[in-house]
Design an enzyme around this catalytic site. Structure first.
Site, PDB file in Angstrom:
ATOM      1  CG  ASN A 151      46.870  33.736  36.349  1.00 51.60           C
ATOM      2  OD1 ASN A 151      45.654  33.308  36.776  1.00 51.60           O
ATOM      3  ND2 ASN A 151      47.620  34.731  37.197  1.00 51.60           N
ATOM      4  N   GLY A 227      40.220  37.294  38.289  1.00 50.15           N
ATOM      5  CA  GLY A 227      39.930  37.323  36.713  1.00 50.15           C
ATOM      6  C   GLY A 227      40.170  38.740  36.247  1.00 50.15           C
ATOM      7  CB  THR A 229      38.947  44.711  35.146  1.00 41.74           C
ATOM      8  OG1 THR A 229      40.225  44.796  35.690  1.00 41.74           O
ATOM      9  CG2 THR A 229      38.256  45.780  35.535  1.00 41.74           C
ATOM     10  CB  THR A 231      34.927  38.690  33.883  1.00 40.34           C
ATOM     11  OG1 THR A 231      35.361  38.393  32.356  1.00 40.34           O
ATOM     12  CG2 THR A 231      34.135  37.462  34.341  1.00 40.34           C
ATOM     13  CD  GLU A 249      43.645  39.467  42.324  1.00 41.09           C
ATOM     14  OE1 GLU A 249      43.835  40.418  41.632  1.00 41.09           O
ATOM     15  OE2 GLU A 249      44.318  38.264  42.100  1.00 41.09           O
ATOM     16  CB  CYS A 283      47.174  39.696  38.338  1.00 44.37           C
ATOM     17  SG  CYS A 283      47.355  38.931  40.237  1.00 44.37           S
TER      18      CYS A 283
END
Length: 481
Positions: A151, A227, A229, A231, A249, A283
């Site tokens: 992103n 990335g 959650t 993963t 994160e 995010c």
């Protein structure tokens, strides 16, 4: 066709097994490049280069490390237009955004940590009655892994790489396979800046292959990952038994809480940004909007009218405010949530449709979407959609909105709009989030800690927090009696 290669030991190289992935442009859906799908052998080569470079880099003077990072920052800034065009083409975001935010912030990351390392300090503790002195050393870990998302590609990759290098580590990095272009260009910049060979290595590929090889490598000491959650859970499951340091994160489902006593015009303008910046693919976006009942109807009317004015279009046009979603797969995921709106407990009050853009008919364009919901427990309010989609709900009391804001698995950020000082302080304390913004959004001071609670991750990045993460602490105790 753009031929992206791995950057290992200061050189660009093809993947060992000659496996390649398509690199598509979200604006038109056209494949315009190829990138490696690196295997464990490629990661091993990157590790060995980093391992060999570490003895020298770890004892390089802070002044020299700082100078190289500052040079990288200057070169990114000098190549702003090239990087901005690449980021926009790769990601689908408006070029005005990559030019004004993403690439300048990538340069700022190197500049900030190039300076911060010169102020990073050890601690000492004297106990005169015991005739002892304790002092703390902070040594670089060795070779670390940095895995970044699609992103904010260069922005978040450098957010990890810069402090790791500043602290004296060597890095094996993997950018997202969806947006590899600016990471590839970064290798050229590092060579020009005089970064020694092997200090930074960038390997491209899928998370399941390249990323997994980095995470499970027995000698990579730490993993910094941003990335999804799910993963993050897999990474933690792999890395924990190997006793790696972890900074994760992960996702967010952030509340934007609007009280009647707010600065209304400022709130409305900022809420447009916090809802739809980068097509909602941040995010930190405030995707759950809670509005005090007394101003709910007025807010809904004004918000829809302002969103109606947003320009959806090709990323390379200066007038574009909402670009393309990053990929076909992600577009379909976002649409699947919109298609579940049932008009009983949720109603689309604006948007929700694919936008045809002349000349870019195969691009992944979605109108900014506003959905009114009746329950905070619906999927629209519980799942991270990660697109230009927000929900609206009224509330009647402080206690009620606080409970709804916290009633979600995530806890990354929250925004509160009020001019009541007592309420500001109480909500700042009681909101379950790693970051709380009062009467603002996305104002970031790089000195401050960044990260979330609950399913939004573990650990903190930013400032001295991340320099502590990328160093090993050793305490020395001397008795001089």
């Amino acid at each position: 066709m753009i031929h992206i290669q791995n950057y290992i030991n200061g050189k660009f190289s093809d993947p060992i097994q000659n496996e390649w992935l398509d690199n598509s442009c979200p604006a038109d859906g056209v494949v315009y490049g190829k990138l490696p799908n690196s295997c464990a052998k490629d990661v091993q080569n990157a590790y060995e280069a980093a391992h060999n470079a570490f003895p020298s880099w770890s004892v390089t003077s802070i002044a020299k490390r700082s100078a190289i990072l500052l040079k990288i920052a200057a070169l990114i800034q000098a190549n702003l237009e090239r990087f901005a065009a690449a980021e926009s083409k790769d990601n689908g975001k408006p070029i005005s955004l990559s030019r004004s935010i993403d690439i300048p912030r990538a340069a700022s990351n190197f500049r900030f940590f190039g300076k911060a390392i010169t102020q990073f300090y050890s601690e000492s503790h004297e106990a005169r009655n015991q005739k002892t002195i304790n002092y703390t050393l902070r040594h670089p870990l060795g070779v670390v892994g940095c895995i970044s998302p699609w992103n904010l590609p260069l922005y978040l990759l450098t957010w990890k790489i810069a402090p790791a290098l500043a602290a004296g580590n060597c890095v094996v990095a993997k950018p997202s396979e969806v947006t590899p272009y600016t990471a590839f260009l970064l290798g050229e910049i590092c060579n020009e800046a005089g970064l020694p060979k092997g200090v930074l290595n960038i390997v491209h590929g899928l998370g399941a292959t390249t990323g997994q090889a980095i995470v499970e490598h027995p000698h990579i000491k730490a993993i910094s990952f941003t990335g999804g959650t799910e993963t993050g859970k897999l990474i933690a499951k792999t890395a924990a038994p190997l006793f790696k340091k972890l900074s994760l994160e992960l996702g967010g489902k952030n509340p934007n809480i609007i009280f009647a006593d707010c600065d209304y015009d400022k709130m409305l303008t900022t809420t447009i940004r916090s809802s739809f910046s980068n097509q909602g693919q941040i995010c930190l976006c405030g995707s759950r909007i809670f509005v005090e009942a007394s101003i709910y109807k007025q807010f809904k009317k004004d918000f829809v009218e302002r969103v109606r004015q947003l320009v959806v279009g090709p990323p390379n046009e200066e007038s574009t405010q909402i670009g393309a979603l990053v990929s076909k797969t992600h577009f379909e995921k976002v649409m699947s949530y919109i298609e579940e709106v049932d008009n009983l407990q949720s109603r689309i009050i604006f948007g929700g449709k694919r936008v045809p853009v002349e000349g870019y008919e195969n691009g992944y364009y979605l109108s900014p979407t506003i959905i009114e919901v009746d329950s905070n427990q619906c999927k629209l309010n519980q799942d991270e959609i990660f697109g230009p989609v927000v929900t609206l709900m009224p509330f009647d009391s402080d206690d009620a909105v606080l409970a709804m804001a916290n009633d979600v698995n995530y806890g990354l950020s929250a925004t509160v709009w009020t001019n009541n000082l007592k309420r500001s302080l109480l909500f700042s304390e009681q909101l379950e989030a790693g970051i709380v913004w009062i009467n603002t959004w996305m104002q970031r001071d790089l000195r401050t800690p960044f990260g979330g609670v609950k399913s939004s991750g573990v650990g903190r990045e930013g400032g001295f927090e991340v320099l502590r993460f990328f160093t090993e602490t050793k305490n020395i105790c001397i008795n001089y009696e």
